[in-house]
Design an enzyme around this catalytic site. Structure first.
Site, PDB file in Angstrom:
ATOM      1  N   ILE A  85       6.164   3.730  -7.954  1.00  0.00           N
ATOM      2  CA  ILE A  85       5.398   2.884  -7.030  1.00  0.00           C
ATOM      3  C   ILE A  85       4.914   3.740  -5.863  1.00  0.00           C
ATOM      4  CG2 ILE A  85       5.485   0.850  -5.526  1.00  0.00           C
ATOM      5  CD1 ILE A  85       7.784  -0.186  -7.289  1.00  0.00           C
ATOM      6  N   LYS A 115       3.168  19.311 -14.467  1.00  0.00           N
ATOM      7  CA  LYS A 115       3.986  18.787 -15.556  1.00  0.00           C
ATOM      8  C   LYS A 115       4.958  19.834 -16.102  1.00  0.00           C
ATOM      9  CE  LYS A 115       0.732  17.205 -18.278  1.00  0.00           C
ATOM     10  NZ  LYS A 115       0.138  16.516 -19.453  1.00  0.00           N
ATOM     11  N   HIS A 142      -0.138   5.550 -11.882  1.00  0.00           N
ATOM     12  CA  HIS A 142       0.846   4.652 -11.276  1.00  0.00           C
ATOM     13  C   HIS A 142       0.977   3.363 -12.089  1.00  0.00           C
ATOM     14  CE1 HIS A 142       2.001   6.773  -7.612  1.00  0.00           C
ATOM     15  NE2 HIS A 142       0.735   7.154  -7.484  1.00  0.00           N
ATOM     16  N   SER A 184       2.467   3.420   5.426  1.00  0.00           N
ATOM     17  CA  SER A 184       2.307   4.724   4.791  1.00  0.00           C
ATOM     18  C   SER A 184       1.139   4.702   3.808  1.00  0.00           C
ATOM     19  CB  SER A 184       3.598   5.117   4.062  1.00  0.00           C
ATOM     20  OG  SER A 184       3.471   6.383   3.463  1.00  0.00           O
ATOM     21  N   HIS A 188      -2.353   6.850   3.934  1.00  0.00           N
ATOM     22  CA  HIS A 188      -2.731   7.678   2.789  1.00  0.00           C
ATOM     23  C   HIS A 188      -4.170   7.362   2.361  1.00  0.00           C
ATOM     24  CE1 HIS A 188      -1.692  10.512  -0.288  1.00  0.00           C
ATOM     25  NE2 HIS A 188      -1.936   9.668  -1.284  1.00  0.00           N
ATOM     26  N   GLN A 308      17.465  13.110   3.512  1.00  0.00           N
ATOM     27  CA  GLN A 308      17.015  11.875   4.160  1.00  0.00           C
ATOM     28  C   GLN A 308      16.037  12.217   5.273  1.00  0.00           C
ATOM     29  OE1 GLN A 308      18.197   8.527   3.282  1.00  0.00           O
ATOM     30  NE2 GLN A 308      16.247   8.229   4.317  1.00  0.00           N
TER      31      GLN A 308
END
Length: 368
Positions: A85, A115, A142, A184, A188, A308
Site C-alpha cells: 500500500i 528486482k 500497487h 505523505s 508525494h 524507526q
C-alpha cells in the site's frame, strides 16, 4: 452648504460601514464557519465513527486469531505475497524481504536493478516471494487485494514457466496511521507521483472513466492540500481500507450499485476480515515489534534490524487544525481500520511475548 456636505459624507460612511459588516458576516464569516464545521451528515458520521473506533480498540480476539506461529516451508510450495500500500513504508519493508533475511540461499540482487531473484533452495525456477522487488508489479502497479487474489497464481505459473497445482499463499502487508499516510501521499503527489499506470482490475476489467474519473490530466504536481482534499475521486481517501477489501462484493468502482453507507460498511467489514486472516501485517509506527512478529510468525530472521523513523517529510508539513479535521473526515474508514489493526497487532505481540491471554493487556492499549 458645507454642513450639508459633511452630513451626507458622514451618512455615506456609516451606510458603507454597515454594508461591509453585513457582507462579512453573511458571506465571509459564513464561509469560514462552514469550512471549520463539518457538514451535518459528516458530523453525524464523525460522532458515530468515534464510538466505532473506541469499540475497535477494545475488541478482544481469540487464540486462533492471535496465534501466528506458522510453518512456512520455503523449500516446498509456500509463497509470501506482499500487498504494498502506498506510503506505508512498504518500499523499506520490501527491501528487507529481498536483502536482509538470513537464508541458505539468499535472494540474488543485481547492481542497478530493483528486482532480485528469490528462488527456493535447490531450485533456479521456483519462487518463494511475490513482491515488487522480486517479481515486479506483475499484477499491476500497487495491486490491491482484489487484484492479487485473482492474479497471483496465474503469474506464478508464468514466472516459473510451469503450472503448479498446489501452492500455499501467505499474504502480508504494512499499515500506517491514516492521517500521516494521507499527508505523505499528498506530498508525494505534489512532487510529481501519479500512479496513473495502476490498472485497478476488478471482475475482469478496469473501471471506466465514468466510474473512476481522474483528479488531474497529466500530472498533479504542485497540488495544494485543499485541492487534493476536494477531489471526490481521490483514491488517497480511505486507501488502506479499499486496497484490503474485496471490491467485487461492492460492485467494484460502480458506486451506484448500493447506497454509500452500505458500501462503506461492506468495504470496512471486508478489509477487517482480510486483514485478520492475513498471515502477517506490520505497523509503520512499530518497526521493532513488526520485525519480531514477522520473525516469530514465519521462523525467518532478518540480519539487519528495522529502524524507526519518527520524523518524516509528512510529519513536518504545516497542517492547520481545520485541515486535520477534514483529513480525518475523508478517512474515517481508514481511521477505524487502523484502530482495529493496531489493537489486533498489539494483542498478537503480547501473545507472542507471553503466550497468555490479553485481558490485562487491554488496559495498556487503551492509552494509545
Amino acid at each position: 452648504m458645507e454642513h450639508s456636505r459633511m452630513l451626507k459624507l458622514f451618512l455615506f460612511i456609516i451606510l458603507f460601514s454597515c454594508g461591509a459588516i453585513i457582507f462579512y458576516y453573511s458571506v465571509c464569516w459564513r464561509s469560514l464557519h462552514e469550512l471549520a464545521t463539518p457538514h451535518p451528515s459528516l458530523k453525524g458520521a464523525f460522532i458515530d465513527a468515534e464510538s466505532r473506533i473506541k469499540k475497535a480498540k477494545s475488541k478482544t480476539f481469540n487464540e486462533n486469531t492471535l496465534d501466528r506461529e506458522l510453518e512456512f516451508n520455503i523449500t516446498g510450495s509456500d509463497v509470501l505475497v506482499f500487498l504494498h500500500i502506498q506510503k506505508t513504508g512498504g518500499s523499506v519493508f520490501g527491501k528487507h524481504l529481498v536483502r536482509d533475511i538470513s537464508l541458505d540461499k539468499p535472494c540474488k540482487c543485481y547492481r542497478g536493478q530493483k528486482k532480485c531473484d528469490c528462488f527456493r533452495p535447490g531450485s533456479n525456477r521456483e519462487l518463494w516471494l511475490f513482491s515488487r522487488f522480486s517479481t515486479g508489479w506483475s499484477c499491476g502497479l500497487h495491486a490491491d487485494w482484489t487484484e492479487l487474489v485473482n492474479c497471483v497464481d496465474y503469474m506464478m505459473d508464468k514466472k516459473e514457466r510451469q503450472e503448479k497445482k498446489r501452492r500455499s499463499y501467505y499474504y502480508i502487508t504494512m499499515l500506517r496511521e491514516p492521517m500521516a499516510r494521507y499527508v505523505s501521499e499528498w506530498q508525494h503527489v505534489q512532487r510529481g507521483a501519479t500512479w496513473k499506470d495502476a490498472v485497478h482490475m476488478c471482475d475482469g476489467r478496469p473501471p471506466t472513466s465514468e466510474e473512476l474519473p481522474s483528479c488531474f490530466k497529466e500530472s498533479w504536481k504542485g497540488v495544494e492540500l485543499e485541492e487534493f482534499m476536494t477531489c471526490p475521486y481521490n483514491l488517497a481517501n480511505n486507501r488502506q481500507t479499499r486496497m484490503l477489501a474485496d471490491l467485487s462484493s461492492v460492485g467494484c468502482y460502480n458506486i451506484s450499485k448500493m447506497p454509500l453507507e452500505e458500501r462503506n460498511e461492506k468495504l470496512l467489514s471486508s478489509a477487517k476480515t482480510n486483514l485478520r486472516r492475513m498471515a502477517f501485517f506490520g505497523l509503520t509506527e512499530l518497526q521493532k515489534k513488526s520485525q519480531s512478529l514477522f520473525e516469530r510468525t514465519f521462523g525467518l530472521e532478518f540480519e539487519e534490524d528495522f529502524e524507526q523513523f519518527d520524523q518524516t517529510k509528512g510529519s513536518s508539513a504545516p497542517i492547520t487544525d481545520v485541515q486535520k479535521q477534514k483529513i480525518k473526515q475523508l478517512n474515517l474508514l481508514d481511521v477505524e481500520l487502523y484502530a482495529f489493526a493496531r489493537n489486533l497487532f498489539m494483542q498478537r505481540y503480547k501473545y507472542m511475548v507471553e503466550g497468555n491471554g490479553t485481558s490485562e493487556f487491554l488496559k495498556e492499549i487503551q492509552k494509545w
